[in-house]
Design a protein around this motif. Structure first.
Motif, PDB file in Angstrom:
ATOM      1  N   THR A  66      34.611  36.215  32.414  1.00 32.38           N
ATOM      2  CA  THR A  66      33.963  36.642  33.650  1.00 32.38           C
ATOM      3  C   THR A  66      32.461  36.373  33.561  1.00 32.38           C
ATOM      4  O   THR A  66      31.874  36.476  32.476  1.00 32.38           O
ATOM      5  CB  THR A  66      34.155  38.154  33.913  1.00 32.38           C
ATOM      6  OG1 THR A  66      33.673  38.900  32.780  1.00 32.38           O
ATOM      7  CG2 THR A  66      35.630  38.489  34.137  1.00 32.38           C
ATOM      8  N   PRO A  67      31.815  36.022  34.684  1.00 30.90           N
ATOM      9  CA  PRO A  67      30.357  35.886  34.677  1.00 30.90           C
ATOM     10  C   PRO A  67      29.719  37.271  34.718  1.00 30.90           C
ATOM     11  O   PRO A  67      29.687  37.924  35.749  1.00 30.90           O
ATOM     12  CB  PRO A  67      30.067  35.083  35.947  1.00 30.90           C
ATOM     13  CG  PRO A  67      31.229  35.362  36.836  1.00 30.90           C
ATOM     14  CD  PRO A  67      32.411  35.644  35.958  1.00 30.90           C
ATOM     15  N   GLY A  68      29.262  37.744  33.585  1.00 33.03           N
ATOM     16  CA  GLY A  68      28.721  39.094  33.515  1.00 33.03           C
ATOM     17  C   GLY A  68      29.790  40.082  33.078  1.00 33.03           C
ATOM     18  O   GLY A  68      30.955  39.733  32.872  1.00 33.03           O
ATOM     19  N   THR A  69      29.368  41.322  32.925  1.00 36.54           N
ATOM     20  CA  THR A  69      30.287  42.375  32.505  1.00 36.54           C
ATOM     21  C   THR A  69      30.061  43.624  33.342  1.00 36.54           C
ATOM     22  O   THR A  69      28.998  43.797  33.941  1.00 36.54           O
ATOM     23  CB  THR A  69      30.084  42.680  31.000  1.00 36.54           C
ATOM     24  OG1 THR A  69      31.091  43.595  30.559  1.00 36.54           O
ATOM     25  CG2 THR A  69      28.716  43.269  30.729  1.00 36.54           C
ATOM     26  N   TYR A  70      31.073  44.474  33.409  1.00 30.78           N
ATOM     27  CA  TYR A  70      31.029  45.685  34.226  1.00 30.78           C
ATOM     28  C   TYR A  70      30.722  45.367  35.689  1.00 30.78           C
ATOM     29  O   TYR A  70      30.028  46.116  36.372  1.00 30.78           O
ATOM     30  CB  TYR A  70      30.017  46.693  33.667  1.00 30.78           C
ATOM     31  CG  TYR A  70      30.422  47.236  32.313  1.00 30.78           C
ATOM     32  CD1 TYR A  70      31.484  48.133  32.203  1.00 30.78           C
ATOM     33  CD2 TYR A  70      29.765  46.837  31.165  1.00 30.78           C
ATOM     34  CE1 TYR A  70      31.874  48.613  30.959  1.00 30.78           C
ATOM     35  CE2 TYR A  70      30.148  47.311  29.910  1.00 30.78           C
ATOM     36  CZ  TYR A  70      31.207  48.207  29.821  1.00 30.78           C
ATOM     37  OH  TYR A  70      31.585  48.673  28.595  1.00 30.78           O
ATOM     38  N   ASN A  71      31.229  44.214  36.154  1.00 29.44           N
ATOM     39  CA  ASN A  71      31.016  43.819  37.544  1.00 29.44           C
ATOM     40  C   ASN A  71      32.359  43.656  38.253  1.00 29.44           C
ATOM     41  O   ASN A  71      33.406  44.038  37.717  1.00 29.44           O
ATOM     42  CB  ASN A  71      30.191  42.527  37.609  1.00 29.44           C
ATOM     43  CG  ASN A  71      30.838  41.395  36.813  1.00 29.44           C
ATOM     44  OD1 ASN A  71      32.003  41.448  36.434  1.00 29.44           O
ATOM     45  ND2 ASN A  71      30.067  40.357  36.550  1.00 29.44           N
ATOM     46  N   ILE A  72      32.344  43.085  39.466  1.00 33.19           N
ATOM     47  CA  ILE A  72      33.592  42.968  40.221  1.00 33.19           C
ATOM     48  C   ILE A  72      34.569  42.027  39.532  1.00 33.19           C
ATOM     49  O   ILE A  72      35.780  42.284  39.508  1.00 33.19           O
ATOM     50  CB  ILE A  72      33.293  42.528  41.668  1.00 33.19           C
ATOM     51  CG1 ILE A  72      32.596  43.676  42.412  1.00 33.19           C
ATOM     52  CG2 ILE A  72      34.573  42.155  42.401  1.00 33.19           C
ATOM     53  CD1 ILE A  72      32.339  43.424  43.859  1.00 33.19           C
ATOM     54  N   ASN A  73      34.080  40.934  38.968  1.00 38.69           N
ATOM     55  CA  ASN A  73      34.968  40.036  38.218  1.00 38.69           C
ATOM     56  C   ASN A  73      35.642  40.794  37.084  1.00 38.69           C
ATOM     57  O   ASN A  73      36.843  40.660  36.853  1.00 38.69           O
ATOM     58  CB  ASN A  73      34.164  38.863  37.651  1.00 38.69           C
ATOM     59  CG  ASN A  73      33.425  38.083  38.718  1.00 38.69           C
ATOM     60  OD1 ASN A  73      32.488  38.602  39.332  1.00 38.69           O
ATOM     61  ND2 ASN A  73      33.810  36.837  38.940  1.00 38.69           N
ATOM     62  N   HIS A  74      34.854  41.587  36.376  1.00 41.55           N
ATOM     63  CA  HIS A  74      35.368  42.393  35.270  1.00 41.55           C
ATOM     64  C   HIS A  74      36.371  43.428  35.789  1.00 41.55           C
ATOM     65  O   HIS A  74      37.403  43.700  35.146  1.00 41.55           O
ATOM     66  CB  HIS A  74      34.190  43.065  34.562  1.00 41.55           C
ATOM     67  CG  HIS A  74      34.544  43.681  33.235  1.00 41.55           C
ATOM     68  ND1 HIS A  74      33.583  44.191  32.394  1.00 41.55           N
ATOM     69  CD2 HIS A  74      35.726  43.878  32.609  1.00 41.55           C
ATOM     70  CE1 HIS A  74      34.160  44.683  31.301  1.00 41.55           C
ATOM     71  NE2 HIS A  74      35.463  44.505  31.412  1.00 41.55           N
TER      72      HIS A  74
ATOM     73  N   ASN B  39      37.994  41.043  27.335  1.00 42.30           N
ATOM     74  CA  ASN B  39      37.077  40.503  28.333  1.00 42.30           C
ATOM     75  C   ASN B  39      36.008  39.682  27.622  1.00 42.30           C
ATOM     76  O   ASN B  39      35.436  40.123  26.631  1.00 42.30           O
ATOM     77  CB  ASN B  39      36.413  41.619  29.143  1.00 42.30           C
ATOM     78  CG  ASN B  39      35.383  41.095  30.121  1.00 42.30           C
ATOM     79  OD1 ASN B  39      34.191  41.285  29.950  1.00 42.30           O
ATOM     80  ND2 ASN B  39      35.837  40.410  31.149  1.00 42.30           N
ATOM     81  N   VAL B  40      35.763  38.478  28.138  1.00 41.60           N
ATOM     82  CA  VAL B  40      34.761  37.594  27.546  1.00 41.60           C
ATOM     83  C   VAL B  40      33.674  37.336  28.591  1.00 41.60           C
ATOM     84  O   VAL B  40      33.851  36.520  29.499  1.00 41.60           O
ATOM     85  CB  VAL B  40      35.380  36.261  27.083  1.00 41.60           C
ATOM     86  CG1 VAL B  40      34.328  35.415  26.366  1.00 41.60           C
ATOM     87  CG2 VAL B  40      36.581  36.502  26.176  1.00 41.60           C
ATOM     88  N   PRO B  41      32.542  38.047  28.522  1.00 45.49           N
ATOM     89  CA  PRO B  41      31.487  37.899  29.528  1.00 45.49           C
ATOM     90  C   PRO B  41      30.569  36.713  29.249  1.00 45.49           C
ATOM     91  O   PRO B  41      30.293  36.384  28.097  1.00 45.49           O
ATOM     92  CB  PRO B  41      30.723  39.213  29.429  1.00 45.49           C
ATOM     93  CG  PRO B  41      30.885  39.620  27.995  1.00 45.49           C
ATOM     94  CD  PRO B  41      32.251  39.136  27.575  1.00 45.49           C
TER      95      PRO B  41
END
Length: 321
Positions: free
Chosen positions: A152-160, A176-178
């Motif tokens: 995911t692009p970033g972490t603790y976000n909507i993708n995550h 999860n691999v940010p």
């Protein structure tokens, strides 16, 4: 002679006044647009497509990529910049998600809305020779609990959030691999470094068309016009909105206390540019949704999305480190 001198002085004063007026008229120089993600990602691409159109509408921008902190580092620079209209930022729902979890000191009242650039449904992607559909992917996750990697692009976000909800549908843990942006995610997925990814269509459409990756599900309640054969998670029986709807969006903001006349100039330029047929064509080709949401109406929408994420993100990541 005195009369001539008076005329000369008067002419100089008029010229200086005219020069000052020209210098004071906004914008008299280029505007810095901070995109808080790596170059090559969907937000960066959209900003660069808008740039020449904005120039035609009186606002010349320089795109400045400041990645890190799921958008918080770049947006922090916007919040602390002089509120004169010469520094703008591209906010996203991903940054709103970490605001919801108090993982950044940023707050929405540090900004004033200019225009929404896009709303972007997200998709679950795998490598072309990976699982053939979402059912096969869920089965793979169940067969390998705690081992499936989702980028995911970033972490603790909507993708995550959606990556986590996919794992919840399988009833197992995952990894999860940010990344600092979507461009690196899609590269590693195509190269087989990760098993799957949650990305926007605009971040992956080139690789999908090239046969490097494939979309197996859409995190939305309806299929995408650009990928009509890709089913939604909902139609496959997986509820990815158990705590309420969330939307991934990108939008332009200025620092709070930007003068009203400067804000209006920016709103007018961005509105005209986003509604331009060339940008709309780009949006349609990349599965991006555009509308006409600006100013105070945008601020209201951002606050509404924030309220939703305050519930959704904290529920999904409850107990997360």
């Amino acid at each position: 002679m005195k009369h001539s001198l008076a005329l000369a002085v008067g002419a100089i004063l008029v010229a200086c006044a005219g020069s000052a007026t020209a210098q004071d008229k906004f914008p008299s120089r280029e505007v810095r647009l901070i995109v808080p993600w790596n170059a090559g990602g969907s937000n960066d691409i959209a900003a660069r497509v808008l740039a020449p159109i904005l120039a035609e509408n009186g606002v010349r921008i320089i795109v400045d990529n400041v990645p890190g902190g799921t958008g918080a580092i770049g947006m922090g620079r916007v919040a602390s910049s002089t509120p004169d209209g010469y520094t703008l930022g591209m906010g996203t729902s991903s940054t709103l998600s970490i605001i919801a979890q108090n993982k950044t000191p940023l707050r929405n009242d540090q900004f004033t809305g200019i225009a929404r650039v896009s709303s972007d449904p997200l998709m679950l992607l795998v490598k072309t020779d990976g699982p053939k559909d979402i059912e096969a992917f869920i089965a793979q996750m169940k067969a390998n609990p705690g081992k499936t990697t989702i980028g995911t692009p970033g972490t603790y976000n909507i993708n995550h959030i959606f990556a986590t909800m996919t794992a919840k549908a399988a009833g197992v843990e995952y990894v999860n691999v940010p990344y600092p942006g979507g461009a690196k995610v899609i590269t590693d997925l195509a190269g087989g470094q990760i098993d799957a990814a949650v990305l926007k269509p605009s971040e992956s459409i080139s690789q999908i068309k090239a046969g490097q990756v494939k979309a197996i599900a859409v995190f939305d309640n309806q299929r995408l016009a650009v990928f009509p054969d890709v089913p939604t998670m909902k139609e496959k029986g997986y509820d990815v909105f158990p705590y309420g709807p969330v939307v991934q969006m990108a939008y332009i903001v200025a620092p709070a206390k930007t003068p009203p006349e400067v804000r209006k100039t920016l709103i007018d330029a961005f509105r005209k540019s986003i509604q331009d047929p060339r940008f709309k064509a780009f949006a349609a080709e990349n599965g991006v949704l555009v509308d006409d949401l600006t100013g105070d109406a945008l601020d209201k929408e951002v606050n509404a999305v924030q309220q939703s994420l305050n519930t959704v993100a904290t529920q999904v990541f409850k107990g997360a480190e």
